[in-house]
Design an enzyme around this catalytic site. Structure first.
Site, PDB file in Angstrom:
ATOM      1  N   LYS A   1       2.805 -11.748   7.859  1.00 15.61           N
ATOM      2  CA  LYS A   1       1.646 -11.052   7.306  1.00 15.61           C
ATOM      3  C   LYS A   1       1.037 -12.000   6.280  1.00 15.61           C
ATOM      4  O   LYS A   1       1.651 -12.323   5.266  1.00 15.61           O
ATOM      5  CB  LYS A   1       2.028  -9.729   6.659  1.00 15.61           C
ATOM      6  CG  LYS A   1       0.806  -8.987   6.100  1.00 15.61           C
ATOM      7  CD  LYS A   1       1.167  -7.693   5.396  1.00 15.61           C
ATOM      8  CE  LYS A   1      -0.099  -7.078   4.791  1.00 15.61           C
ATOM      9  NZ  LYS A   1       0.206  -5.867   3.983  1.00 15.61           N
TER      10      LYS A   1
ATOM     11  N   THR B   1       0.821  -1.205   0.000  1.00 20.90           N
ATOM     12  CA  THR B   1       0.000   0.000   0.000  1.00 20.90           C
ATOM     13  C   THR B   1       0.856   1.256   0.000  1.00 20.90           C
ATOM     14  O   THR B   1       0.432   2.302  -0.491  1.00 20.90           O
ATOM     15  CB  THR B   1      -0.944  -0.005   1.211  1.00 20.90           C
ATOM     16  OG1 THR B   1      -1.685  -1.236   1.219  1.00 20.90           O
ATOM     17  CG2 THR B   1      -1.915   1.154   1.176  1.00 20.90           C
TER      18      THR B   1
ATOM     19  N   VAL C   1      -2.911  -6.281   9.570  1.00 20.36           N
ATOM     20  CA  VAL C   1      -2.279  -5.158   8.878  1.00 20.36           C
ATOM     21  C   VAL C   1      -3.266  -4.748   7.795  1.00 20.36           C
ATOM     22  O   VAL C   1      -3.441  -5.459   6.808  1.00 20.36           O
ATOM     23  CB  VAL C   1      -0.923  -5.539   8.263  1.00 20.36           C
ATOM     24  CG1 VAL C   1      -0.343  -4.347   7.501  1.00 20.36           C
ATOM     25  CG2 VAL C   1       0.055  -6.015   9.333  1.00 20.36           C
TER      26      VAL C   1
ATOM     27  N   TYR D   1       6.260 -11.753   4.680  1.00 17.16           N
ATOM     28  CA  TYR D   1       5.064 -11.324   3.964  1.00 17.16           C
ATOM     29  C   TYR D   1       4.731 -12.366   2.910  1.00 17.16           C
ATOM     30  O   TYR D   1       5.420 -12.477   1.895  1.00 17.16           O
ATOM     31  CB  TYR D   1       5.353  -9.957   3.342  1.00 17.16           C
ATOM     32  CG  TYR D   1       4.182  -9.233   2.724  1.00 17.16           C
ATOM     33  CD1 TYR D   1       2.876  -9.705   2.787  1.00 17.16           C
ATOM     34  CD2 TYR D   1       4.405  -8.022   2.072  1.00 17.16           C
ATOM     35  CE1 TYR D   1       1.831  -9.020   2.222  1.00 17.16           C
ATOM     36  CE2 TYR D   1       3.359  -7.313   1.497  1.00 17.16           C
ATOM     37  CZ  TYR D   1       2.075  -7.816   1.575  1.00 17.16           C
ATOM     38  OH  TYR D   1       1.041  -7.121   1.005  1.00 17.16           O
TER      39      TYR D   1
END
Length: 320
Positions: free
Chosen positions: A184, A68, A224, A156
């Site tokens: 994540k 993001t 998150v 991630y």
């Protein structure tokens, strides 16, 4: 490195009456956009303003330079400057997790060391993309980064973007490293997630907004969130209700968020584009996206704003 405990009083109890280890970076994290000026330069003042709003709204952690945060299009110097500026704005109140993942192990290590120097509390390290390394090479990549600096790592797992899954067995092995402490999770594999949760002490963070409650209910540490850029208290309320034992309300709040989650995260545009469009419509720091992304059109922005306003109105009515 000793991590600060910012959530010990809100961590849910286990079934045997003992409180598990508190989440290493807090429960409620926002995948913060990286504000730019209209000319496309890094907007550090805007980043500080936005970070302050997110923390005031209930975030106890911020992830900088993630997906993001448009990390593929920001320079190494911009990434470090962003960490420094946000740390200055929020102080020691919250965790700062810096995205440092690249397709190049050497470059990733360089970014990790720079983030540590700039004041980050932890690192977000995505699986190397495009080259699609096999699992043994992927494992070696993460271990090299973990060995290179003193910060804890969040791995991630987002195969839809990288082309490479961090397989559950690989995560179990990587969990043996003392600085690999979190994941994540954007793998959309509930079975695999439960396998890792049952075999390791890794702290899982839901990376898909529609899965916040589902993963938390099976033992995740928190989330998150991209949607949190606009509504930082939204999913924190879900977790608070669940921790208070009001699972019916937690489910209601999660479902109530769907009309905003869907246009932001599942309507064909990247979350960066929709988050910046909504923030801009709300008069908050965001600015344009960097190419190759393109900004949302007026109709999309108006639809996002309408969904946001209805969500806020519904929340206000439920509290009246």
């Amino acid at each position: 490195m000793e991590l600060r405990d910012r959530s010990a009083d809100t961590t849910p109890m286990t079934t045997d009456g003992h409180r598990p280890s508190p989440p290493p970076f807090g429960r409620a994290l926002c995948a913060m956009v990286t504000p730019f000026t209209e000319a496309g330069a890094l907007d550090l003042d805007g980043a500080q303003q936005l970070a302050g709003r997110l923390v005031a709204g209930g975030c106890d952690g911020l992830v900088l330079s993630g997906t993001t945060g448009e990390s593929p299009t920001t320079t190494d110097a911009e990434k470090a400057a962003l960490v420094t500026a946000v740390r200055e704005a929020v102080g020691e109140r919250v965790s700062l997790v810096a995205g440092v993942g690249t397709a190049d192990t050497r470059h990733t290590v360089e970014l990790a060391l720079a983030a540590e120097k700039a004041g980050a509390d932890g690192l977000l390290v995505v699986a190397p993309y495009y080259s699609r390394p096999p699992q043994d090479a992927l494992e070696a990549h993460f271990l090299e980064v973990a060995d290179a600096c003193g910060l804890p790592l969040t791995l991630y797992d987002i195969p839809g973007r990288t082309g490479t899954r961090i397989e559950p067995d690989t995560l179990v092995r990587l969990a043996e490293h003392p600085r690999i402490i979190a994941v994540k999770d954007c793998a959309n594999d509930l079975l695999g997630t439960q396998k890792v949760l049952s075999r390791t002490g890794l702290a899982y963070y839901a990376g898909c907004d529609e899965q916040v409650l589902a993963l938390y209910a099976i033992g995740a540490a928190g989330y998150v969130s991209t949607v949190a850029n606009a509504v930082p208290d939204l999913f924190r309320a879900v977790l608070d209700a669940f921790d208070a034992g009001d699972t019916r309300r937690a489910a209601l709040l999660q479902r109530r968020a769907l009309p905003l989650i869907e246009p932001m995260m599942a309507a064909g545009l990247p979350g960066t584009v929709t988050a910046k469009a909504l923030l801009g419509a709300l008069g908050l720091p965001a600015g344009p996206v960097r190419a190759p992304l393109r900004g949302a059109d007026r109709a999309t922005t108006e639809a996002l704003l309408g969904a946001y306003e209805r969500l806020v109105a519904d929340a206000g009515q439920s509290q009246a």
